[in-house]
Design a protein around this motif. Structure first.
Motif, PDB file in Angstrom:
ATOM      1  N   VAL A 293     -17.076   4.712  -5.837  1.00 37.11           N
ATOM      2  CA  VAL A 293     -15.820   5.428  -5.661  1.00 37.11           C
ATOM      3  C   VAL A 293     -14.695   4.571  -6.217  1.00 37.11           C
ATOM      4  N   ARG A 294     -13.948   5.131  -7.143  1.00 37.11           N
ATOM      5  CA  ARG A 294     -12.848   4.391  -7.758  1.00 37.11           C
ATOM      6  C   ARG A 294     -11.552   4.655  -6.995  1.00 37.11           C
ATOM      7  N   ALA A 295     -11.427   4.034  -5.873  1.00 37.14           N
ATOM      8  CA  ALA A 295     -10.228   4.140  -5.052  1.00 37.14           C
ATOM      9  C   ALA A 295      -9.988   2.784  -4.416  1.00 37.14           C
ATOM     10  N   VAL A 296      -8.739   2.373  -4.363  1.00 39.08           N
ATOM     11  CA  VAL A 296      -8.406   1.016  -3.946  1.00 39.08           C
ATOM     12  C   VAL A 296      -7.535   1.044  -2.700  1.00 39.08           C
ATOM     13  N   SER A 297      -7.927   0.283  -1.689  1.00 36.91           N
ATOM     14  CA  SER A 297      -7.114   0.143  -0.484  1.00 36.91           C
ATOM     15  C   SER A 297      -5.943  -0.793  -0.770  1.00 36.91           C
ATOM     16  N   SER A 298      -4.836  -0.564  -0.050  1.00 36.83           N
ATOM     17  CA  SER A 298      -3.673  -1.432  -0.233  1.00 36.83           C
ATOM     18  C   SER A 298      -3.651  -2.582   0.762  1.00 36.83           C
ATOM     19  N   GLY A 300      -4.025  -5.951   2.470  1.00 39.66           N
ATOM     20  CA  GLY A 300      -4.248  -7.306   1.979  1.00 39.66           C
ATOM     21  C   GLY A 300      -3.850  -7.518   0.540  1.00 39.66           C
ATOM     22  N   ARG A 301      -3.193  -6.530  -0.077  1.00 38.19           N
ATOM     23  CA  ARG A 301      -2.781  -6.651  -1.479  1.00 38.19           C
ATOM     24  C   ARG A 301      -1.263  -6.761  -1.571  1.00 38.19           C
ATOM     25  N   SER A 302      -0.808  -7.462  -2.573  1.00 33.16           N
ATOM     26  CA  SER A 302       0.616  -7.462  -2.878  1.00 33.16           C
ATOM     27  C   SER A 302       0.959  -6.145  -3.567  1.00 33.16           C
ATOM     28  N   PHE A 303       2.230  -5.804  -3.560  1.00 30.21           N
ATOM     29  CA  PHE A 303       2.630  -4.546  -4.187  1.00 30.21           C
ATOM     30  C   PHE A 303       2.305  -4.520  -5.682  1.00 30.21           C
ATOM     31  N   PRO A 304       2.600  -5.588  -6.451  1.00 27.37           N
ATOM     32  CA  PRO A 304       2.247  -5.556  -7.881  1.00 27.37           C
ATOM     33  C   PRO A 304       0.751  -5.374  -8.117  1.00 27.37           C
ATOM     34  N   SER A 305      -0.090  -6.051  -7.328  1.00 32.81           N
ATOM     35  CA  SER A 305      -1.529  -5.915  -7.540  1.00 32.81           C
ATOM     36  C   SER A 305      -2.010  -4.516  -7.166  1.00 32.81           C
ATOM     37  N   TYR A 306      -1.396  -3.902  -6.140  1.00 31.77           N
ATOM     38  CA  TYR A 306      -1.758  -2.537  -5.772  1.00 31.77           C
ATOM     39  C   TYR A 306      -1.362  -1.564  -6.886  1.00 31.77           C
ATOM     40  N   GLN A 472       2.127   8.965   6.327  1.00 32.48           N
ATOM     41  CA  GLN A 472       1.162   9.287   7.370  1.00 32.48           C
ATOM     42  C   GLN A 472       0.392   8.058   7.822  1.00 32.48           C
ATOM     43  N   MET A 473       0.126   7.141   6.883  1.00 36.26           N
ATOM     44  CA  MET A 473      -0.693   5.968   7.197  1.00 36.26           C
ATOM     45  C   MET A 473       0.146   4.722   7.458  1.00 36.26           C
ATOM     46  N   ALA A 474       1.495   4.883   7.423  1.00 36.97           N
ATOM     47  CA  ALA A 474       2.408   3.738   7.582  1.00 36.97           C
ATOM     48  C   ALA A 474       2.025   2.621   6.605  1.00 36.97           C
ATOM     49  N   ASP A 475       1.742   3.013   5.375  1.00 34.43           N
ATOM     50  CA  ASP A 475       1.289   2.098   4.332  1.00 34.43           C
ATOM     51  C   ASP A 475       2.439   1.865   3.356  1.00 34.43           C
ATOM     52  N   THR A 476       3.071   0.703   3.468  1.00 35.01           N
ATOM     53  CA  THR A 476       4.259   0.418   2.668  1.00 35.01           C
ATOM     54  C   THR A 476       3.955   0.403   1.185  1.00 35.01           C
TER      55      THR A 476
END
Length: 513
Positions: A293-298, A300-306, A472-476
């Motif tokens: 699955v080509r989907a990436v969680s945010s 533990g990632r910095s904003f630029p890397s996400y 919805q996920m409070a994911d900045t």
């Protein structure tokens, strides 16, 4: 993207002309998106149908209207919601009675079919912070009533309005809180964890109940109806694709509350992509083949890397957003500029027309989008029409003002030379009014880019998609992956129009500046 453009530019029916394509919708909360993704993957695996996903639609009524109008073919729904919110019938504590009732009534009224339940209920419950439960000795909702006036509550926006939500609780239990705030699901839990609210509505399958150590109160008067999760499908779609029912039947009874709570926790707490969680769940049941699955969680990632990891998806959202903006703004210019030229020559009734169109600016954006659904369904077409309506007033006002008030001395001199009104418009008023007209276009462009983020609520895509999911996920990181490109796009569009304004302005005005 190609299909999106075709669905926008051609007659709306053509967007659904491909009989081998189904559209799966979802509401704008985690479990609904997860169930919709489960449906989509099972259909893709066990039929020859292609699936288009229209997730994050703005709540029950929007999903229901989209299904009824044929804009989507199916979405996950709950029997209690269908019984009380959509049928406006009194609740029942009998799960079989609720299922039988919604099946009969939905089929008779709208030709909509409830397929077999998935095996779990996601019922509403009311929870309080463990400290509050201990302080007041709260075990049931009846215990809560006498002390509710001392407590702060946070409820979902739908829950505040639904008959099987706060209004019904007030009538049944006499609950009257010191304050009630509307909040998104994830934010309610955070507010309770921080001690900013005392009471909140929760779902039985929410893993965050355990994370935030909440005490769920017993519904001792059996107010809440059963909420069995089921696929709700358009009857015409089932008739056209009989294999659809067989594929979705593989999910019947496959999930209990414990399994759903664990899956939801992966979404809510761990921030895993819904595609990965759905794939893992179906693989564990042996319903789909293993695949990457080509989907990436945010997490533990910095904003630029996400941003970099999700660059393809973000670019797709950006292009959708740009198309929405350009088409709506282009239509606004095509209508508002000629109309403004007419109004400039008829001041007697021009002001009344301006005021009438100006009223459209007072309509809340999400309300206008919702009004479009019964007429045009969901997707890009109603979004473009709503954005077009919002773009009209700034362009029309500036066109009328710019042409009417352009260069009074030049107009007087031209009249003295014998120019007609048509010649004045072509050679004097319009050229001198160009900077003001383009200033209105720039204003409309910035408004359109910002408002287009709400188009995600009716399945039109764009940069609102990651913003809605992130809220919805409070994911900045997810929120910013939509908000930052939208802000940059607004600046870029304004900059391009500023250059155009300078180039089209008469040379004399440039020198004066």
């Amino acid at each position: 993207m190609i299909r999106w453009c075709l669905g926008l530019l051609l007659v709306p029916a053509l967007a659904f002309a491909d009989e081998a394509t189904l559209t799966v919708g979802s509401k704008n909360f985690e479990e609904s998106r997860l169930l919709a993704e489960l449906f989509a993957r099972v259909i893709e695996e066990h039929t020859d149908l292609t699936v288009e996903r229209r997730f994050n639609l703005a709540g029950t009524q929007v999903c229901f209207e989209a299904l009824r109008q044929g804009a989507i073919d199916l979405y996950p729904e709950y029997t209690g919601t269908g019984l009380v919110s959509l049928l406006a019938m009194p609740p029942t504590g009998d799960a079989l009675e609720a299922l039988t009732t919604v099946r009969r009534e939905f089929l008779d009224r709208w030709n909509l079919v409830w397929l077999a339940p998935l095996g779990f209920e996601n019922a509403y419950e009311v929870a309080v912070r463990r400290e509050i439960a201990a302080r007041y000795g709260l075990r049931t909702l009846s215990d809560l009533a006498p002390v509710s006036g001392e407590l702060q509550a946070a409820f979902g926006y739908e829950f505040i309005e639904r008959d099987d939500g706060l209004p019904g609780l007030r009538a049944t239990y006499g609950l009257e809180f010191a304050g009630v705030r509307g909040m998104q699901q994830q934010l309610k839990y955070q507010a309770a964890g921080d001690g900013r609210v005392d009471v909140l509505d929760v779902y039985t399958t929410d893993g965050l109940i355990l994370v935030h150590d909440l005490a769920v109160l017993e519904d001792d008067r059996d107010f809440f109806p059963p909420y069995a999760a089921c696929p709700l499908v358009n009857g015409e779609t089932l008739s056209a694709h009989p294999q659809l029912a067989s594929a979705l039947a593989l999910l019947a009874g496959a999930f209990d509350e414990d399994r759903m709570r664990a899956l939801n926790l992966r979404l809510q707490q761990d921030g895993e992509p819904v595609e990965q969680v759905a794939q893992d769940a179906l693989e564990s049941l042996g319903l789909v083949a293993a695949r990457e699955v080509r989907a990436v969680s945010s997490r533990g990632r910095s904003f630029p890397s996400y941003l970099w990891a999700n660059r393809a998806a973000i670019l797709g959202h950006l292009l959708e957003h740009l198309l929405l903006t350009v088409i709506a703004l282009g239509l606004g210019v095509l209508v508002a500029v000629p109309l403004g030229l007419v109004l400039a020559r008829t001041p007697a009734w021009g002001e009344a027309v301006l005021r009438g169109i100006g009223v459209t600016q007072t309509i809340p954006s999400i309300a206008l989008l919702a009004f479009m659904i019964p007429l045009f369904g969901i997707g890009a077409l109603p979004a473009v029409l709503a954005l077009w309506i919002y773009s009209l007033f700034p362009i029309l006002r500036n066109t009328t003002t710019g042409v009417r008030d352009a260069g009074p001395p030049a107009v007087v001199a031209a009249r003295a030379l014998g120019m007609t009104e048509s010649q004045l418009l072509r050679h004097i008023r319009l050229p001198l009014g160009v900077p003001v007209i383009l200033a209105g276009v720039r204003t409309a462009a910035v408004i359109t880019v910002g408002t287009a983020t709400l188009a995600a609520f009716i399945g039109a895509g764009g940069l609102g998609e990651p913003i809605v999911s992130g809220l919805q996920m409070a994911d900045t990181n997810m929120i910013l992956s939509g908000a930052v490109p939208a802000a940059l796009l607004a600046l870029a569009v304004d900059g391009v129009l500023a250059v155009l304004e300078r180039r089209l302005s008469p040379a004399g005005l440039k020198e004066d500046a």
